[in-house]
Design a protein around this motif. Structure first.
Motif, PDB file in Angstrom:
ATOM      1  N   UNK A 213       4.392   6.942  -7.004  1.00 10.93           N
ATOM      2  CA  UNK A 213       5.737   6.607  -6.519  1.00 10.93           C
ATOM      3  C   UNK A 213       6.695   6.544  -7.709  1.00 10.93           C
ATOM      4  N   UNK A 214       7.848   7.221  -7.598  1.00 14.05           N
ATOM      5  CA  UNK A 214       8.904   7.151  -8.623  1.00 14.05           C
ATOM      6  C   UNK A 214      10.184   6.702  -7.936  1.00 14.05           C
TER       7      UNK A 214
ATOM      8  N   UNK B 252       5.146   3.949 -10.163  1.00 11.59           N
ATOM      9  CA  UNK B 252       3.864   3.354  -9.792  1.00 11.59           C
ATOM     10  C   UNK B 252       2.858   4.498  -9.703  1.00 11.59           C
ATOM     11  N   UNK B 253       2.009   4.665 -10.719  1.00  9.66           N
ATOM     12  CA  UNK B 253       1.036   5.773 -10.699  1.00  9.66           C
ATOM     13  C   UNK B 253      -0.241   5.363  -9.945  1.00  9.66           C
ATOM     14  N   UNK B 254      -1.032   6.334  -9.595  1.00  7.12           N
ATOM     15  CA  UNK B 254      -2.372   6.111  -9.040  1.00  7.12           C
ATOM     16  C   UNK B 254      -2.380   5.123  -7.879  1.00  7.12           C
TER      17      UNK B 254
ATOM     18  N   UNK C 128       9.491   0.059   3.747  1.00  4.42           N
ATOM     19  CA  UNK C 128       8.226   0.690   4.135  1.00  4.42           C
ATOM     20  C   UNK C 128       8.251   2.159   3.739  1.00  4.42           C
ATOM     21  N   UNK C 129       7.114   2.639   3.215  1.00  5.58           N
ATOM     22  CA  UNK C 129       7.021   4.043   2.852  1.00  5.58           C
ATOM     23  C   UNK C 129       5.570   4.478   2.893  1.00  5.58           C
ATOM     24  N   UNK C 130       5.355   5.794   2.828  1.00  5.72           N
ATOM     25  CA  UNK C 130       4.017   6.374   2.875  1.00  5.72           C
ATOM     26  C   UNK C 130       3.768   7.161   1.599  1.00  5.72           C
TER      27      UNK C 130
ATOM     28  N   UNK D 219       2.447  15.658  -5.027  1.00  8.75           N
ATOM     29  CA  UNK D 219       3.713  15.380  -5.710  1.00  8.75           C
ATOM     30  C   UNK D 219       4.109  13.926  -5.524  1.00  8.75           C
ATOM     31  N   UNK D 220       4.784  13.282  -6.532  1.00 11.97           N
ATOM     32  CA  UNK D 220       5.185  11.873  -6.419  1.00 11.97           C
ATOM     33  C   UNK D 220       6.129  11.664  -5.243  1.00 11.97           C
ATOM     34  N   UNK D 221       5.963  10.558  -4.595  1.00 17.06           N
ATOM     35  CA  UNK D 221       6.925  10.135  -3.574  1.00 17.06           C
ATOM     36  C   UNK D 221       8.120   9.506  -4.306  1.00 17.06           C
ATOM     37  N   UNK D 222       9.345   9.917  -3.988  1.00 17.36           N
ATOM     38  CA  UNK D 222      10.546   9.395  -4.665  1.00 17.36           C
ATOM     39  C   UNK D 222      11.380   8.586  -3.695  1.00 17.36           C
ATOM     40  N   UNK D 223      12.036   7.551  -4.253  1.00 16.21           N
ATOM     41  CA  UNK D 223      12.841   6.673  -3.416  1.00 16.21           C
ATOM     42  C   UNK D 223      13.990   6.102  -4.252  1.00 16.21           C
TER      43      UNK D 223
END
Length: 508
Positions: free
Chosen positions: A37-38, A74-76, A97-99, A104-108
């Motif tokens: 997550x980035x 947030x890696x791994x 909330x997210x999945x 590829x990294x999830x970005x928010x």
């Protein structure tokens, strides 16, 4: 029956062996899947990044803080559903909330709002102009500038108060009050003076911050050689100018200030004003400050609206005309002394005082201004001697040459005698005290070089400090166009305009 029992036992044995063999088969387990997550955290009002925001997850993982650019990683993370908890002091917490998916990294991008009831005060005002402790600043008009900032992103709602203090003085000027402006123009400052200024800023919640005290120093007093009178929008005031023509306004009252004269020792300017209802004599510093009234008897009389006065050669005293009386007074207003009384039916008007022989030149006029005579007096008012008898046309502004042996004046050579004082063709003249050597300075003595323009008057002649030129006023004879200040050589050549919309010049 025996045979049937053997058959059942055989089937049981087969079943047990089958189950044992099935228990020996290999079990298969799927491998774990991971993603990352980035994110970016910003402020809701202005989208600026927020540092040191705490990021936690449910299911629980490690706790993270955003960096100076508001970013976090947030890696791994095992793939699946998560809830992010986003928290920072003075901001409303958020749950998102997210999945997390594999690959590829999830970005928010997360947006935090400042919590209700929290407010940070404005930042200190900064970037002053002129810069702090600047020197050589303009005294006639100066624009002060500064910049503002609000950590809550509300700079457009900030308001300023601005105070200006003069050094060595307890007085202050309130230049701005509760203003959105970040500039203010200040005029009529003193020369060679240090000023201090301070900006106080407040936001819409009322939080107040007093800025640092800044300072600047105005430039030294210029050596203005010229004084003159100018009318602007019906208001008559006194101006000073240097040889380059840069003008400095010295007076600014709603009354008439007129007839300026710089003292021979160049420390004070005398002038007259009708602020009391009559023209009284005043003095002021060369920058227009420290105005002081020095007379109680008016500088008035026939055709004399504050014109009839002159400094003594040493600058310690002045003489002035009060109807049919000529007075001497000390420069501080003391020592009023009656010097002379005009002939019957006449009033004193313009005058001059020379150090050569310590003598006074004075004009008298009758009820009609064109009825003029010029007399020579001793400095104590005795030994009155007629120098110029009544001539056709209006005669004005007698003054001495540097040697005291000649006089300058103007006269309407058309001989027009008008009760209102209008002139049609006034020329400048110089002659010896005994009446010989008359020269008309308004007529060129060289070939086709033109002298005074037709339809104009040359007025108020005074000799230049070096004795090489005459300063005077040229005005259209309908008295509608603004007058102009000119100079001319002693031979009538080189007529040069100095100032437009100007009259009653003095040059020292």
């Amino acid at each position: 029956m025996f045979t049937s029992l053997r058959t059942v036992a055989s089937w049981l044995l087969v079943l047990i062996i089958s189950q044992l063999l099935a228990g020996c088969e290999e079990t298969t387990i799927d491998p774990a899947q991971y993603g990352s997550l980035a994110g970016l955290v910003v402020e809701s009002r202005n989208n600026t990044p927020l540092a040191n925001v705490t990021i936690t997850t449910t299911p629980a993982t490690s706790s993270f803080l955003t960096d100076a650019q508001g970013r976090f990683t947030l890696p791994q993370l095992a793939t699946g559903r998560y809830t992010l908890s986003v928290r920072k002091a003075d901001y409303t917490p958020q749950e998102v909330a997210l999945t997390i998916t594999e690959g590829a990294p999830t970005t928010v991008t997360l947006v935090l709002e400042r919590a209700a009831g929290t407010n940070r005060p404005p930042a200190l005002p900064f970037s002053p102009s002129p810069v702090d402790q600047a020197t050589g600043q303009a005294a006639t008009a100066l624009t002060l500038r500064w910049r503002l900032s609000d950590p809550d992103g509300k700079s457009d709602s900030l308001r300023s108060d601005v105070l200006l203090y003069e050094s060595a003085s307890t007085s202050q000027q309130q230049l701005l009050t509760n203003s959105r402006d970040t500039t203010v123009r200040v005029t009529n400052l003193k020369f060679n003076t240090v000023y201090f200024w301070q900006v106080t800023v407040r936001d819409k919640t009322g939080a107040v911050v007093r800025g640092n005290v800044w300072s600047f120093q105005t430039r030294p007093l210029p050596d203005n050689r010229y004084l003159y009178v100018r009318e602007v929008n019906g208001n008559t005031d006194i101006y000073a100018a240097d040889t380059a023509g840069a003008a400095q306004r010295l007076t600014s009252s709603p009354f008439v200030e007129t007839a300026p004269q710089l003292s021979p020792n160049r420390d004070r300017i005398a002038y007259t004003s009708n602020a009391t209802g009559q023209y009284q004599l005043y003095t002021m510093n060369r920058d227009g400050s420290d105005s002081r009234r020095i007379t109680m008897l008016a500088v008035e009389g026939y055709a004399n609206a504050g014109l009839g006065y002159r400094w003594s050669p040493d600058g310690a005293q002045l003489i002035y005309a009060h109807y049919d009386q000529l007075y001497r007074i000390n420069r501080d207003g003391t020592g009023l002394t009656l010097l002379a009384t005009a002939p019957a039916g006449r009033h004193f008007r313009e005058c001059d005082w020379t150090a050569q022989g310590n003598r006074i030149l004075v004009q008298t006029v009758g009820a009609n201004v064109y009825e003029a005579e010029v007399y020579l007096l001793n400095a104590d008012g005795t030994n009155r001697t007629l120098v110029l008898a009544n001539l056709p046309g209006r005669l004005d502004s007698p003054s001495f040459s540097i040697t005291g042996q000649q006089i300058y004046y103007s006269r309407d050579v058309d001989g027009f005698e008008n009760a209102t004082g209008r002139q049609l063709n006034a020329h400048l003249f110089v002659q010896n005290l005994d009446g010989t050597g008359l020269v008309d300075l308004s007529i060129s003595t060289v070939g086709t070089i033109a002298g005074k323009p037709l339809g104009t008057n040359d007025l108020y002649p005074r000799l230049s400090p070096d004795g090489s030129r005459v300063i005077f006023v040229n005005a259209v004879n309908d008295n509608l166009s603004p007058p102009e200040v000119w100079t001319v050589s002693l031979s009538g050549l080189l007529r040069t305009r100095l100032f437009s919309n100007a009259t009653l010049p003095d040059w020292k």
